[in-house]
Scaffold this active site. Structure first.
Site, PDB file in Angstrom:
ATOM      1  N   GLU A 127     -12.235 -13.202  -0.106  1.00 21.14           N
ATOM      2  CA  GLU A 127     -11.590 -13.372   1.194  1.00 21.14           C
ATOM      3  C   GLU A 127     -12.150 -12.353   2.175  1.00 21.14           C
ATOM      4  O   GLU A 127     -12.940 -11.480   1.802  1.00 21.14           O
ATOM      5  CB  GLU A 127     -10.066 -13.242   1.067  1.00 21.14           C
ATOM      6  N   HIS A 257      -2.210 -12.857  11.928  1.00 18.18           N
ATOM      7  CA  HIS A 257      -3.096 -13.715  11.138  1.00 18.18           C
ATOM      8  C   HIS A 257      -3.897 -14.587  12.091  1.00 18.18           C
ATOM      9  O   HIS A 257      -3.336 -15.225  12.990  1.00 18.18           O
ATOM     10  CB  HIS A 257      -2.286 -14.590  10.172  1.00 18.18           C
ATOM     11  N   ARG A 306      -9.336  -9.223   9.488  1.00 21.54           N
ATOM     12  CA  ARG A 306      -8.445 -10.091  10.243  1.00 21.54           C
ATOM     13  C   ARG A 306      -8.288  -9.687  11.701  1.00 21.54           C
ATOM     14  O   ARG A 306      -8.188 -10.541  12.581  1.00 21.54           O
ATOM     15  CB  ARG A 306      -7.073 -10.139   9.562  1.00 21.54           C
ATOM     16  N   HIS A 367       1.798 -11.668  11.335  1.00 22.19           N
ATOM     17  CA  HIS A 367       1.720 -11.978   9.911  1.00 22.19           C
ATOM     18  C   HIS A 367       2.175 -10.834   9.015  1.00 22.19           C
ATOM     19  O   HIS A 367       2.875 -11.053   8.034  1.00 22.19           O
ATOM     20  CB  HIS A 367       0.286 -12.352   9.567  1.00 22.19           C
ATOM     21  N   ARG A 402      -4.497  -4.152   7.267  1.00 17.35           N
ATOM     22  CA  ARG A 402      -4.449  -4.482   5.839  1.00 17.35           C
ATOM     23  C   ARG A 402      -5.626  -5.366   5.439  1.00 17.35           C
ATOM     24  O   ARG A 402      -5.910  -6.372   6.081  1.00 17.35           O
ATOM     25  CB  ARG A 402      -3.144  -5.214   5.524  1.00 17.35           C
TER      26      ARG A 402
END
Length: 569
Positions: A127, A257, A306, A367, A402
Site C-alpha cells: 500500500e 483519506h 496519503r 479518516h 500515519r
C-alpha cells in the site's frame, strides 16, 4: 476560551467495581481486555455499541508487519519514519515494527483467518508509502472485520467468567479522579461515569470504579461533516481525558483519506472509503478531464503517502473546477476486482457503481487522527491511573501522518503493552506510584459543567471543515475559532433552550471541545507537514520539528508547551 472540566450529568445511580476498566471494543480495547483477564481478577469492558461495533471492523486495507523473510522491521521502520515527516518518536516506531510480527502471529493463534497464498503462508500486498509487500489482508478487503470477529469470539468465550463484565451501549461521560496533588497536578484516575444508552445490562448513569482505566475509544471523525469513521466516533475519550487534566499531543495532524466515495454535495455521516489497496493493485487517479495527474506530483504516483495524494486531489479539483476526481480500476480485470475487493465491489454496487466497468468518483474525507492523548511506550498518560491505546492515543508512532495499515498494528501492539503494565501495577509490581489505586476516592472537579445543544452539531462540523480541514489558512482558522467560541456551552442552564443531559448533547459537547483544541493547535503550527497543510505557510519549517502538547489547567484554560520529538514521555 475556557473549556469545562466536566459534563453536566445526573449523579451516578449505581456503582460497579473492577481492577481495571477498559473503554472501547476496537482492536486496542479487545486486546487489552483479553490480556488483562489473564492476569487480574476483574475486568470491566465498556463499549458504546456492541462488542463488534468498534472502528476496527471498518478497516479495509489490512495490517502492516514485516512477515516476509525478504522484509525486515528496519525497512518497515524506515517507511514509517518517512511517512511521519520527521515527527515520529523513533523509539515508539521501533516498538511497533519489532513487536508487530509476533502480535500478528498471535492473532492467527487466536483464530484470525488472513488470506493465504498457494503455499499456505499469509499473502502480503503493498500500500501507499510502503517499500515492500507487508500488508496482511483478510477476506480481501475485510481485514478489520475479521480481526474484530476473532477477538470478539475469544471474549465471548469468557462471557460466563465472573472475572469479566461487558457493558454494551454505554457512553463514558467523564473520568473519575481523586484529589489533586499539593502542586495542583490532576488527581489519579480511579474510574469512569457512564450512561447506558438503553440496551445494556444496567440503566441510566452509573460509576465504574477501578485501579486503572484504559481508554481505547477510537477517533474524532464526526467532528467533520464527512468522515469514514462510524457514527460513534465523537471524540469521547480525547475530550474526557482533557477534562481530567491529561496532556494531548499532535492533535493538529488529521489524516484525510484521499479516495472516499463521492456521492454529491451535502452528503454527511459515515462515508464509504475505497481502500488504498485498490491503488496498491494498480488503480489510477484521473481528473474530470480524464488526465492522470499523480506521476507529476510524486515519484510513487498513486502510492505516495496519503497526505500527498489528498492534497494533490484537492489542488486538482480546484484547477478543474470540480468537487471530485475519478479512480480507474477497470484495467485490472473484472474477476480480479470482484475476488480481491468483494466488500468494496458490493458497497459501490449499492450506489449503482460497478468497480469493474465504471470510473469511481472520489474525494478526500476525514479518516484518521494521528494525534491524541499523549502516552509513553507503556500506554501511560500524564495522569496517574489513566492509560490509552489505539487511535485515541498519541504514542508518537505516526508523527505528522500515519503510514497505511499501521493503525491496526499500533492498536494491537500498544493495547498489549498497556495491559501488561496495568496488570503489573494492579499486582503491585510496577512501583514508582505511576498508577491509580483501589483506595483513591473520586472527588468532584471544580467549576461549571458543560452541555452543548445537539442542534449545533452541524455548525461545529461546518466550522471544523472550514477551519482545520484538508487545506488550512490563518484567517479561516481564526474564523473557526471565533465561531466555536460563540457556541453556548451551558445549554442546560439557558431558559428556552431545548437541551438536556442526554446522549446527543454529551456527544456534541465532546465534539465542540475537540474542535476547539484542534483549531487552536492548527493555528499555532505555522508550517505545512503531513496531515497539517497551511496554504499560507506551504513549506515545511525545520524549526517546527517539535510537538505541540496541550492540557487544560485547573480553570479550563488550554495551556500549550513545545516538546522535542525524541523527549522521553
Amino acid at each position: 476560551m475556557r473549556l469545562a472540566r466536566r459534563l453536566a450529568a445526573p449523579a451516578a445511580g449505581w456503582t460497579a467495581h473492577a481492577d481495571v476498566v477498559v473503554v472501547g471494543s476496537g482492536i486496542a480495547g479487545l486486546t487489552a481486555a483479553l490480556r488483562l483477564r489473564r492476569r487480574v481478577d476483574r475486568v470491566l469492558l465498556v463499549t458504546k455499541g456492541t462488542l463488534s461495533s468498534g472502528s476496527t471492523v471498518w478497516a479495509q486495507g489490512g495490517i502492516a508487519a514485516a512477515l516476509d523473510p525478504d522484509d525486515s522491521p528496519a525497512a518497515h521502520r524506515a517507511d514509517t519514519l518517512v511517512a511521519g515527516v520527521d515527527l515520529c518518536d523513533a523509539r515508539a516506531v521501533d516498538v511497533l515494527v519489532t513487536e508487530g510480527p509476533r502480535r500478528v502471529r498471535e492473532l492467527v493463534a487466536l483464530g484470525a483467518r488472513f488470506d493465504t497464498d498457494d503455499d499456505g503462508r499469509i499473502a502480503l500486498t503493498r500500500e501507499g508509502g510502503h517499500g515492500a509487500d507487508r500488508i496482511a489482508h483478510a477476506g480481501g478487503d475485510a481485514t478489520g472485520a475479521e480481526i474484530s470477529r476473532a477477538l470478539v469470539a475469544r471474549l465471548e468465550a469468557v462471557r460466563d467468567d465472573p472475572g469479566i463484565e461487558v457493558i454494551e451501549h454505554a457512553l463514558v461521560l467523564d473520568l473519575l479522579t481523586g484529589p489533586p496533588g499539593p502542586d495542583g497536578a490532576p488527581g489519579a484516575v480511579c474510574g469512569v461515569t457512564l450512561h447506558v444508552i438503553g440496551e445494556g445490562t444496567r440503566d441510566g448513569v452509573g460509576a465504574a470504579l477501578g485501579r486503572a482505566v484504559v481508554l481505547a475509544t477510537g477517533g474524532i471523525g464526526q467532528v467533520y461533516p464527512s468522515s469514514t469513521n462510524p457514527a460513534q466516533a465523537t471524540g469521547d475519550g480525547l475530550a474526557a481525558a482533557l477534562r481530567a487534566g491529561a496532556e494531548v499531543a499532535d492533535v493538529e495532524f488529521v489524516q484525510f483519506h484521499p479516495t472516499v466515495l463521492w456521492l454529491g454535495a451535502g452528503v454527511k455521516g459515515q462515508l464509504a472509503l475505497v481502500s488504498e489497496a485498490v491503488r496498491g493493485e494498480g488503480a489510477l487517479l484521473l481528473d474530470t478531464d480524464g488526465v492522470r495527474f499523480m506521476p507529476e506530483v510524486h515519484p510513487m504516483a498513486e502510492l505516495a503517502p496519503r497526505d500527498v495524494v489528498a492534497h494533490a486531489i484537492v489542488r486538482r479539483m480546484a484547477a478543474t473546477g470540480s468537487d471530485h476526481v475519478f479512480l480507474d480500476a477497470r484495467h485490472l480485470g473484472a474477476d480480479f476486482l470482484r475476488e480481491r475487493f468483494p466488500t468494496i465491489h458490493e458497497r459501490l454496487a449499492s450506489e449503482g457503481i460497478d468497480l469493474t466497468t465504471d470510473l469511481v468518483p472520489v474525494a478526500p474525507a476525514q479518516h484518521y487522527h494521528s494525534g491524541g492523548v499523549l502516552t509513553d511506550l507503556l500506554g501511560r498518560t500524564s495522569v496517574p491511573g489513566l492509560y490509552a491505546a489505539g487511535e485515541v492515543a498519541c504514542t508518537g508512532v505516526h508523527g505528522a501522518n500515519r503510514l497505511a495499515s499501521n493503525s491496526l498494528l499500533e492498536g494491537l501492539v500498544f493495547g498489549h503493552r498497556a495491559a501488561e503494565h496495568v496488570a503489573d501495577h494492579v499486582a503491585g509490581l510496577a512501583g514508582g506510584g505511576t498508577g491509580g489505586g483501589a483506595d483513591v476516592e473520586p472527588v468532584d472537579r471544580a467549576g461549571d459543567a458543560a452541555l452543548v445543544a445537539a442542534t449545533v452539531r452541524n455548525r461545529i462540523q461546518r466550522l471544523a471543515q472550514q477551519g482545520p480541514g484538508v487545506i488550512r489558512n490563518g484567517p479561516a482558522l481564526a474564523t473557526a475559532a471565533q465561531g466555536l467560541a460563540g457556541i453556548p456551552t451551558r445549554a442546560h442552564a439557558v431558559p428556552g433552550v431545548v437541551a438536556a443531559p442526554q446522549t446527543a448533547e454529551w456527544e456534541t459537547t465532546n465534539l465542540h471541545q475537540v474542535a476547539v483544541v484542534l483549531t487552536e493547535a492548527a493555528a499555532m503550527r505555522t508550517e505545512s507537514r503531513g496531515g497539517h497543510f497551511r496554504e499560507d505557510f506551504p513549506a515545511r519549517e525545520p524549526s517546527w520539528r517539535r510537538r505541540l502538547v496541550g492540557r487544560l489547567d485547573a480553570d479550563g484554560t488550554l495551556v500549550w508547551r513545545d516538546r522535542p520529538v525524541d523527549e522521553p514521555t
